[in-house]
Design an enzyme around this catalytic site. Structure first.
Site, PDB file in Angstrom:
ATOM      1  CB  THR A 160      -7.678  -1.141   0.740  1.00 54.95           C
ATOM      2  OG1 THR A 160      -7.595  -1.454  -0.642  1.00 54.95           O
ATOM      3  CG2 THR A 160      -6.585  -1.889   1.497  1.00 54.95           C
ATOM      4  CD  GLU A 207     -27.537  11.683   0.194  1.00 52.30           C
ATOM      5  OE1 GLU A 207     -27.398  12.704   0.892  1.00 52.30           O
ATOM      6  OE2 GLU A 207     -28.150  11.650  -0.894  1.00 52.30           O
ATOM      7  CB  SER A 262      -0.915   0.003   1.231  1.00 51.13           C
ATOM      8  OG  SER A 262      -1.608   1.239   1.292  1.00 51.13           O
ATOM      9  CE  LYS A 312     -11.753   0.650  -1.432  1.00 44.91           C
ATOM     10  NZ  LYS A 312     -11.619   1.232  -2.770  1.00 44.91           N
ATOM     11  N   GLY A 333     -17.916  -2.972 -10.880  1.00 43.16           N
ATOM     12  CA  GLY A 333     -17.658  -3.470  -9.529  1.00 43.16           C
ATOM     13  C   GLY A 333     -17.814  -2.372  -8.497  1.00 43.16           C
ATOM     14  N   PRO A 375     -23.416  -9.371 -17.988  1.00 48.73           N
ATOM     15  CG  PRO A 375     -25.180 -10.628 -18.866  1.00 48.73           C
ATOM     16  CD  PRO A 375     -23.748 -10.740 -18.425  1.00 48.73           C
ATOM     17  CG  ASP A 393     -12.547   4.865  -3.705  1.00 46.55           C
ATOM     18  OD1 ASP A 393     -11.443   5.305  -3.355  1.00 46.55           O
ATOM     19  OD2 ASP A 393     -12.894   3.675  -3.547  1.00 46.55           O
ATOM     20  N   GLY A 417     -16.553  -1.692 -16.674  1.00 45.80           N
ATOM     21  CA  GLY A 417     -16.554  -2.384 -15.392  1.00 45.80           C
ATOM     22  C   GLY A 417     -17.751  -1.959 -14.568  1.00 45.80           C
ATOM     23  CE1 TYR A 473      -3.365   2.986  -7.959  1.00 43.44           C
ATOM     24  CE2 TYR A 473      -1.141   2.143  -7.665  1.00 43.44           C
ATOM     25  CZ  TYR A 473      -2.410   2.373  -7.182  1.00 43.44           C
ATOM     26  OH  TYR A 473      -2.727   1.985  -5.903  1.00 43.44           O
TER      27      TYR A 473
HETATM   28  N1  LIG Z   1      -6.943   4.633  -8.326  1.00 39.59           N
HETATM   29  C1  LIG Z   1      -7.698   4.444  -7.273  1.00 39.59           C
HETATM   30  O1  LIG Z   1      -7.709   5.226  -6.319  1.00 39.59           O
HETATM   31  C2  LIG Z   1      -8.629   3.260  -7.251  1.00 39.59           C
HETATM   32  C3  LIG Z   1      -9.698   3.227  -6.341  1.00 39.59           C
HETATM   33  C4  LIG Z   1     -10.556   2.117  -6.361  1.00 39.59           C
HETATM   34  C5  LIG Z   1     -10.318   1.083  -7.256  1.00 39.59           C
HETATM   35  N2  LIG Z   1      -9.248   1.145  -8.101  1.00 39.59           N
HETATM   36  C6  LIG Z   1      -9.003   0.067  -9.083  1.00 39.59           C
HETATM   37  O2  LIG Z   1     -10.168  -0.072  -9.878  1.00 39.59           O
HETATM   38  C7  LIG Z   1     -10.305  -1.425 -10.320  1.00 39.59           C
HETATM   39  C8  LIG Z   1     -11.714  -1.927 -10.014  1.00 39.59           C
HETATM   40  O3  LIG Z   1     -11.877  -2.002  -8.607  1.00 39.59           O
HETATM   41  P1  LIG Z   1     -13.211  -2.603  -7.966  1.00 39.59           P
HETATM   42  O4  LIG Z   1     -13.099  -2.416  -6.501  1.00 39.59           O
HETATM   43  O5  LIG Z   1     -14.419  -2.079  -8.676  1.00 39.59           O
HETATM   44  O6  LIG Z   1     -13.054  -4.164  -8.332  1.00 39.59           O
HETATM   45  P2  LIG Z   1     -14.210  -5.265  -8.405  1.00 39.59           P
HETATM   46  O7  LIG Z   1     -15.367  -4.891  -7.559  1.00 39.59           O
HETATM   47  O8  LIG Z   1     -13.530  -6.572  -8.169  1.00 39.59           O
HETATM   48  O9  LIG Z   1     -14.711  -5.211  -9.951  1.00 39.59           O
HETATM   49  C9  LIG Z   1     -13.869  -5.645 -10.981  1.00 39.59           C
HETATM   50  C10 LIG Z   1     -14.476  -5.293 -12.334  1.00 39.59           C
HETATM   51  O10 LIG Z   1     -13.510  -5.647 -13.343  1.00 39.59           O
HETATM   52  C11 LIG Z   1     -14.126  -6.545 -14.277  1.00 39.59           C
HETATM   53  N3  LIG Z   1     -13.097  -7.478 -14.783  1.00 39.59           N
HETATM   54  C12 LIG Z   1     -12.199  -8.165 -14.050  1.00 39.59           C
HETATM   55  N4  LIG Z   1     -11.412  -8.901 -14.867  1.00 39.59           N
HETATM   56  C13 LIG Z   1     -11.830  -8.666 -16.142  1.00 39.59           C
HETATM   57  C14 LIG Z   1     -11.416  -9.127 -17.423  1.00 39.59           C
HETATM   58  N5  LIG Z   1     -10.400  -9.997 -17.551  1.00 39.59           N
HETATM   59  N6  LIG Z   1     -12.064  -8.668 -18.516  1.00 39.59           N
HETATM   60  C15 LIG Z   1     -13.092  -7.788 -18.379  1.00 39.59           C
HETATM   61  N7  LIG Z   1     -13.540  -7.319 -17.186  1.00 39.59           N
HETATM   62  C16 LIG Z   1     -12.912  -7.758 -16.085  1.00 39.59           C
HETATM   63  C17 LIG Z   1     -15.227  -7.241 -13.510  1.00 39.59           C
HETATM   64  O11 LIG Z   1     -16.172  -7.740 -14.430  1.00 39.59           O
HETATM   65  P3  LIG Z   1     -17.169  -8.976 -14.054  1.00 39.59           P
HETATM   66  O12 LIG Z   1     -18.299  -8.365 -13.266  1.00 39.59           O
HETATM   67  O13 LIG Z   1     -17.606  -9.489 -15.373  1.00 39.59           O
HETATM   68  O14 LIG Z   1     -16.367  -9.949 -13.250  1.00 39.59           O
HETATM   69  C18 LIG Z   1     -15.759  -6.074 -12.658  1.00 39.59           C
HETATM   70  O15 LIG Z   1     -16.613  -5.238 -13.415  1.00 39.59           O
HETATM   71  C19 LIG Z   1      -9.203  -2.221  -9.610  1.00 39.59           C
HETATM   72  O16 LIG Z   1      -8.139  -2.399 -10.502  1.00 39.59           O
HETATM   73  C20 LIG Z   1      -8.793  -1.309  -8.464  1.00 39.59           C
HETATM   74  O17 LIG Z   1      -7.456  -1.511  -8.076  1.00 39.59           O
HETATM   75  C21 LIG Z   1      -8.416   2.220  -8.122  1.00 39.59           C
END
Ligand SMILES: NC(=O)c1ccc[n+]([C@@H]2O[C@H](COP(=O)([O-])OP(=O)(O)OC[C@H]3O[C@@H](n4cnc5c(N)ncnc54)[C@H](OP(=O)(O)O)[C@@H]3O)[C@@H](O)[C@H]2O)c1
Length: 273
Positions: free
Chosen positions: A62, A78, A15, A66, A128, A153, A102, A126, A216
């Protein structure tokens, strides 16, 4: 006594949060110590009780905690409710108040980079946890449209329904994007961590369009390569968002918003990413 803060998760040793927050503390002359604490899945409740007992004033949350944190808070903001996730805890007498910075971090970074959102057709890849936190802040910037696309979907459909009272979100799968055009494409998938880019039809980025990636470091490489091939005029990674969401948490805890450019520059070994 020095005020104590922590980031908790697993894995946690990688981290950047301790570096970021300790730099903020130094820059704003705050007497505090921020550390990384390993908390395995299934032990969040115990860990939060322990940190409260030890006098910690604030905690960042993290992976993998979360989405579990909201139910352990005595109160949540909210925006954390809408996101269904908490990334920042603020100590209260009885326990913890939960918030989610975020979305604010994303918008502040896009503004820092002078990316346009208002009147733009925006595509988020995405659906998630991170996307849930981004939707309301993105809609507040009044894009011409906001589309959320995922490889599977059902989650975009669910998100569109959940945010119906906040604004219009168009749900898609990646395959059905063919023929659409977007001015700004934000990659919020974790695909880059597996070294891949989601399969997106060619031509969805409008001429002169910009791309932004939440990831990143090495995980950013596949999306950058794709964005370059699509002719993106601007491409940025998510390091700025990481620093901005941290600055928002720091402001909640300390009542002072730190300057972010210096810390961001110190985290980049070169200007390449
Ligand atoms: N820069 C920052 O401050 C910050 C903050 C938060 C998160 N992030 C980054 O944002 C990303 C998403 O985080 P999250 O918490 O939303 O993760 P998450 O809840 O696990 O969601 C992951 C998403 O990625 C998709 N995915 C994973 N592998 C894939 C692949 N091979 N092909 C296509 N889609 C794929 C998943 O699709 P499915 O639903 O189809 O599985 C889902 O929509 C992570 O990389 C995280 O490190 C960065």
């Amino acid at each position: 006594m020095t005020d104590r803060y922590a980031v908790i998760g697993q894995p946690i040793s990688h981290s950047k949060s301790p570096t970021i927050h300790n730099a903020f503390a130094q820059a704003t002359h705050q007497d505090l110590r921020y550390e990384a604490v390993e908390v395995p899945a299934g032990t969040l409740a115990d860990a939060l009780q322990r940190l409260h007992g030890d006098g910690f004033l604030g905690v960042n949350i993290t992976l993998p905690h979360k989405a579990d944190a909201p139910m352990l808070c005595e109160m949540i903001s909210e925006r954390a409710q809408l996101a269904g996730a908490v990334n920042t805890l603020i100590r209260s007498d009885a326990g913890w108040r939960g918030d989610n910075t975020d979305g604010e971090g994303l918008i502040r970074d896009l503004q820092r980079l002078a990316y346009a959102i208002k009147d733009q057709h925006v595509l988020v890849l995405g659906s998630g946890g991170a996307v849930r936190g981004m939707i309301a802040p993105l809609l507040a910037e009044q894009p011409a449209s906001l589309t959320v696309s995922n490889r599977s979907p059902w989650t975009p459909e669910k998100l569109a329904e959940q945010f119906r009272t906040v604004g219009t979100v168009t749900p898609r799968t990646h395959a059905t994007l063919k023929g659409d055009r977007f001015d700004l494409i934000i990659n919020a998938t974790s695909a880059g961590h597996a070294g891949v880019m989601p399969r997106i039809p060619a031509g969805v980025l409008a001429k002169g369009g910009a791309c932004y990636d939440l990831t990143y470091g090495t995980a950013h490489a596949p999306f950058r390569k794709w964005a370059e091939a699509q002719g993106a005029t601007r491409i940025a990674d998510g390091l700025g968002m990481l620093v901005e969401q941290a600055a928002a948490a720091f402001a909640l805890w300390r009542g002072v918003r730190p300057e972010t450019e210096t810390v961001l520059a110190s985290l980049r070994p070169s200007q390449g990413a």
